[in-house]
Design an enzyme around this catalytic site. Structure first.
Site: not given
Length: 402
Positions: A174, A270, A337
């Site tokens: 991330s 995502d 994610h």
């Protein structure tokens, strides 16, 4: 007869045992106290930190650095909130964390990196390790020093053996995945010419896309972030010389300039980007997207159509990387994610597959030059191996979401 409560306890017990078996153990925190004198500190002024599981056997001179994710803070208000969490203060961090997925120390669950020195760098600056504002407002006591934190932690690790690395990977998830792109070439520059260095970005390929209201929410957010943290001078000059610094936070505008081999792992749908770039709360005041964002199975046909269009925008942005044999990509069609640190997504019998290959095998083959891997999945819902994320409706929607 066994009642429902007994079955629930049995399920939790078995799940816990399986989790214990697959995890690579709990690793103690290390505080970089020497960083404080250099002004390399978390938002609240506390020292940066990391967790290090030492390498062994053939991996004793190999290093994998995993940068923690956790979103960003884009202004004084959001940074003040963040300052009082583990994402803004090492005082708030737990002393031990489990290592799994790419950090696992068991060959079965992490075949190519299990015996390397594996380091989880904690994230407490809110800028993907790019900020550097010298002045500290005495009223807020906020320290915007992400770039200094990055360098101080790397210098500490170099002194603990990383300087002699034979192999090195900079990875992250991330906001950490974005940082692994932004710092990829500078990471290689820290190491000797003989070190084999590659970078891995998991869920870090954030794209500049309009939200469902037609606005530019994520671009505006990054504009504020770069201004607040003074990040411009720490972004890639090859990008900032051509466009506004905030745009250089988006990999589509700067990743092509990265010289070090780079592997991109990303879900084409995502879940963070669907929830915060495509359909942020500010662009959906009526809550039309709320149920869909919680669980992709709840999405209406019109919403799926919008998400399919987002996927196409993502692929166009991704292809701006250009063709290079040194790059790898694993772009699945899952609603997910971050897939490298979760064992069930990295390397298990039911992990997501592309071309009959797990993420762990694809990355390992690419790093060791056994096989190049550049695969893009077919559109949702074509991949039955996906572990599509389902969100807790009670969880806070925007801060932080990981």
């Amino acid at each position: 007869m066994v009642d429902t409560r007994s079955w629930q306890w049995l399920y939790l017990l078995v799940s816990g045992l399986l989790l214990f078996k697959t995890q690579g153990g709990y690793i103690q925190i290390t505080y970089v106290q020497s960083a404080v004198a250099k002004g390399a500190v978390c938002l609240d002024g506390s020292p940066p930190a990391y967790h290090w599981d030492r390498g062994f056997g053939t991996g004793i001179n190999s290093w994998l650095i995993q940068l923690e994710g956790g979103g960003w803070c884009n202004n004084v208000t959001s940074c003040l909130v963040r300052k009082n969490t583990h994402l803004g203060s090492s005082k708030r961090m737990v002393k031990q964390i489990p290592f799994s997925g790419v950090l696992n120390n068991k060959h079965q669950f992490n075949p190519d990196f299990y015996n390397w020195n594996r380091v989880k760098v904690r994230y407490c600056d809110g800028s993907s390790f790019t900020g550097d504002v010298a002045a500290v407002n005495p009223v807020t006591n906020l320290h915007f020093r992400g770039a200094r934190v990055w360098l101080a932690v790397m210098e500490d690790l170099l002194g603990k053996g990383m300087r002699s690395a034979e192999n090195a990977v900079l990875s992250g998830c991330s906001a950490g995945g974005l940082a692994s792109i932004l710092h990829c070439d500078s990471f290689q520059a820290l190491l000797t010419m003989g070190t084999k260095v590659k970078c891995l970005s998991d869920a870090g390929y954030f794209i500049n896309a309009k939200d469902v209201s037609g606005g530019h929410y994520i671009e505006s957010f990054f504009n504020q972030l770069v201004a607040t943290h003074g990040s411009a001078k720490n972004l890639l000059p090859s990008c900032t010389s051509r466009m506004r610094p905030a745009l250089c936070f988006f990999p589509q505008y700067m990743a092509q300039q990265i010289q070090t081999p780079l592997f991109i792992i990303n879900a084409a749908y995502d879940s963070w980007q669907i929830r915060n770039t495509l359909a942020p709360v500010i662009a959906d005041p009526s809550g039309y997207w709320e149920s869909c964002k919680l669980d992709i199975k709840n999405c209406l046909p019109s919403q799926i159509k919008t998400m399919q269009n987002f996927r196409l925008q993502f692929l166009v942005a991704l292809l701006r990387l250009g063709k290079s044999a040194s790059r790898g990509m694993f772009i699945d069609s899952c609603y997910a994610h971050c897939q490298t640190e979760m064992q069930e997504l990295w390397q298990m019998s039911d992990s997501p597959l592309l071309n009959k290959t797990t993420i762990a095998k694809a990355v390992g083959d690419w790093f060791y030059d056994r096989n190049s891997f550049q695969k893009i999945d077919c559109p949702y819902p074509c991949n039955p191996t996906c572990h599509n994320r389902v969100y807790d409706p009670q969880a806070h929607l925007n801060y932080p979401e990981l």
